[in-house]
Design a protein around this motif. Sequence first.
Motif, mmCIF file in Angstrom:
data_model
loop_
_atom_site.group_PDB
_atom_site.id
_atom_site.type_symbol
_atom_site.label_atom_id
_atom_site.label_comp_id
_atom_site.label_asym_id
_atom_site.label_seq_id
_atom_site.Cartn_x
_atom_site.Cartn_y
_atom_site.Cartn_z
ATOM 1 N N UNK A 32 -22.472 -21.888 -46.021
ATOM 2 C CA UNK A 32 -22.724 -22.742 -44.855
ATOM 3 C C UNK A 32 -21.418 -22.973 -44.101
ATOM 4 N N UNK A 33 -21.535 -23.470 -42.886
ATOM 5 C CA UNK A 33 -20.345 -23.792 -42.106
ATOM 6 C C UNK A 33 -19.462 -24.786 -42.859
ATOM 7 N N UNK A 34 -20.073 -25.763 -43.486
ATOM 8 C CA UNK A 34 -19.310 -26.769 -44.230
ATOM 9 C C UNK A 34 -18.596 -26.147 -45.427
ATOM 10 N N UNK A 35 -19.248 -25.202 -46.092
ATOM 11 C CA UNK A 35 -18.652 -24.592 -47.282
ATOM 12 C C UNK A 35 -17.432 -23.739 -46.954
ATOM 13 N N UNK A 36 -17.297 -23.303 -45.715
ATOM 14 C CA UNK A 36 -16.108 -22.554 -45.322
ATOM 15 C C UNK A 36 -14.842 -23.390 -45.510
ATOM 16 N N UNK A 37 -14.982 -24.709 -45.516
ATOM 17 C CA UNK A 37 -13.838 -25.627 -45.554
ATOM 18 C C UNK A 37 -13.664 -26.302 -46.911
ATOM 19 N N UNK A 38 -14.456 -25.911 -47.903
ATOM 20 C CA UNK A 38 -14.381 -26.525 -49.229
ATOM 21 C C UNK A 38 -13.214 -25.927 -50.004
ATOM 22 N N UNK A 39 -12.415 -26.812 -50.591
ATOM 23 C CA UNK A 39 -11.333 -26.408 -51.480
ATOM 24 C C UNK A 39 -11.678 -26.931 -52.869
ATOM 25 N N UNK A 40 -11.541 -26.087 -53.880
ATOM 26 C CA UNK A 40 -11.939 -26.487 -55.229
ATOM 27 C C UNK A 40 -11.002 -27.515 -55.850
ATOM 28 N N UNK A 41 -9.760 -27.532 -55.402
ATOM 29 C CA UNK A 41 -8.813 -28.557 -55.839
ATOM 30 C C UNK A 41 -7.670 -28.597 -54.825
ATOM 31 N N UNK A 42 -6.805 -29.597 -54.905
ATOM 32 C CA UNK A 42 -5.761 -29.747 -53.877
ATOM 33 C C UNK A 42 -4.780 -28.573 -53.779
ATOM 34 N N UNK A 43 -4.658 -27.778 -54.807
ATOM 35 C CA UNK A 43 -3.727 -26.647 -54.782
ATOM 36 C C UNK A 43 -4.379 -25.344 -54.339
ATOM 37 N N UNK A 44 -5.677 -25.367 -54.124
ATOM 38 C CA UNK A 44 -6.382 -24.150 -53.703
ATOM 39 C C UNK A 44 -6.647 -24.178 -52.205
ATOM 40 N N UNK A 45 -6.857 -23.009 -51.664
ATOM 41 C CA UNK A 45 -7.179 -22.881 -50.252
ATOM 42 C C UNK A 45 -8.677 -22.712 -50.071
ATOM 43 N N UNK A 46 -9.182 -23.205 -48.977
ATOM 44 C CA UNK A 46 -10.573 -22.971 -48.607
ATOM 45 C C UNK A 46 -10.681 -21.578 -47.994
ATOM 46 N N UNK A 47 -11.899 -21.116 -47.830
ATOM 47 C CA UNK A 47 -12.127 -19.846 -47.139
ATOM 48 C C UNK A 47 -11.501 -19.915 -45.748
ATOM 49 N N UNK A 48 -11.676 -21.024 -45.060
ATOM 50 C CA UNK A 48 -11.138 -21.170 -43.703
ATOM 51 C C UNK A 48 -9.616 -21.039 -43.685
ATOM 52 N N UNK A 49 -8.946 -21.623 -44.647
ATOM 53 C CA UNK A 49 -7.481 -21.532 -44.697
ATOM 54 C C UNK A 49 -7.059 -20.100 -45.001
ATOM 55 N N UNK A 50 -7.765 -19.439 -45.901
ATOM 56 C CA UNK A 50 -7.447 -18.043 -46.212
ATOM 57 C C UNK A 50 -7.604 -17.179 -44.963
ATOM 58 N N UNK A 51 -8.678 -17.403 -44.225
ATOM 59 C CA UNK A 51 -8.900 -16.647 -42.988
ATOM 60 C C UNK A 51 -7.769 -16.899 -42.002
ATOM 61 N N UNK A 52 -7.366 -18.155 -41.844
ATOM 62 C CA UNK A 52 -6.286 -18.480 -40.906
ATOM 63 C C UNK A 52 -4.987 -17.795 -41.328
ATOM 64 N N UNK A 53 -4.698 -17.813 -42.626
ATOM 65 C CA UNK A 53 -3.489 -17.161 -43.123
ATOM 66 C C UNK A 53 -3.543 -15.653 -42.902
ATOM 67 N N UNK A 54 -4.669 -15.038 -43.235
ATOM 68 C CA UNK A 54 -4.791 -13.590 -43.053
ATOM 69 C C UNK A 54 -4.622 -13.213 -41.581
ATOM 70 N N UNK A 55 -5.246 -13.977 -40.702
ATOM 71 C CA UNK A 55 -5.141 -13.681 -39.263
ATOM 72 C C UNK A 55 -3.700 -13.831 -38.794
ATOM 73 N N UNK A 56 -3.011 -14.856 -39.243
ATOM 74 C CA UNK A 56 -1.607 -15.040 -38.873
ATOM 75 C C UNK A 56 -0.747 -13.889 -39.354
ATOM 76 N N UNK A 57 -0.984 -13.472 -40.588
ATOM 77 C CA UNK A 57 -0.235 -12.355 -41.136
ATOM 78 C C UNK A 57 -0.533 -11.082 -40.350
ATOM 79 N N UNK A 58 -1.804 -10.824 -40.085
ATOM 80 C CA UNK A 58 -2.186 -9.602 -39.371
ATOM 81 C C UNK A 58 -1.594 -9.566 -37.962
ATOM 82 N N UNK A 59 -1.669 -10.668 -37.268
ATOM 83 C CA UNK A 59 -1.116 -10.699 -35.900
ATOM 84 C C UNK A 59 0.382 -10.438 -35.915
ATOM 85 N N UNK A 60 1.071 -11.005 -36.896
ATOM 86 C CA UNK A 60 2.507 -10.800 -36.999
ATOM 87 C C UNK A 60 2.842 -9.369 -37.405
ATOM 88 N N UNK A 61 2.185 -8.882 -38.443
ATOM 89 C CA UNK A 61 2.509 -7.557 -38.972
ATOM 90 C C UNK A 61 2.160 -6.418 -38.025
#
Length: 182
Positions: A32-61
């Motif tokens: 679901x849209x809400x589940x894209x933002x769920x983090x299993x614990x404070x040290x883990x990333x949500x799907x949304x954060x992973x996507x943002x990181x991957x996109x940032x890396x791809x745009x830079x690289x």
Amino acid sequence: MALKLTTSYLEDSIGVFRYYKRLAEGAMRQVSDEQLYVSLDPEMNSIAVIVKHMAGNMCSRWSDFLTTDGEKPWRDRDCEFELPPQGREGLMGLWETGWGMLFAALEPLTEADLLRTITIRGEAHSVMQAMNRQLAHYPYHCGQIVFLAKHLKHESWRCLSVPRGGSQEFNAKVAAGEASQR
């Protein structure tokens, strides 16, 4: 993805990138849209954060891939792990922008380009080394996306490859030429 016999490193690598992109997209479609933002614990990333990181890396690289350092001065890597865009549409827009940069950089290359030298964070890499670096990085994060989506969907998860207990049926389809081997 159907395995295509090739001796082209470029063609095979682009195919592997496309496979992992589709795999992660298949996982993200199930949550679901809400589940894209769920983090299993404070040290883990949500799907949304992973996507943002991957996109940032791809745009830079991949922007100006052959002519400028792969770590652009405008990239704020730390920010990639904070406040992803809200809403599936914005998030998937980032995703597509990143992958678009990758494919736009790789598709025009020739096999001869693989030996060219580029830099990432000031370190020399052959184009092939740079591609290998990202062929390890992006599938790692796509696997995280699949893991999180599978965890969040648990009983309602739809397998993206060979389902548990389905190996014999899958192998029979492969033998009959009806299923992908990769």
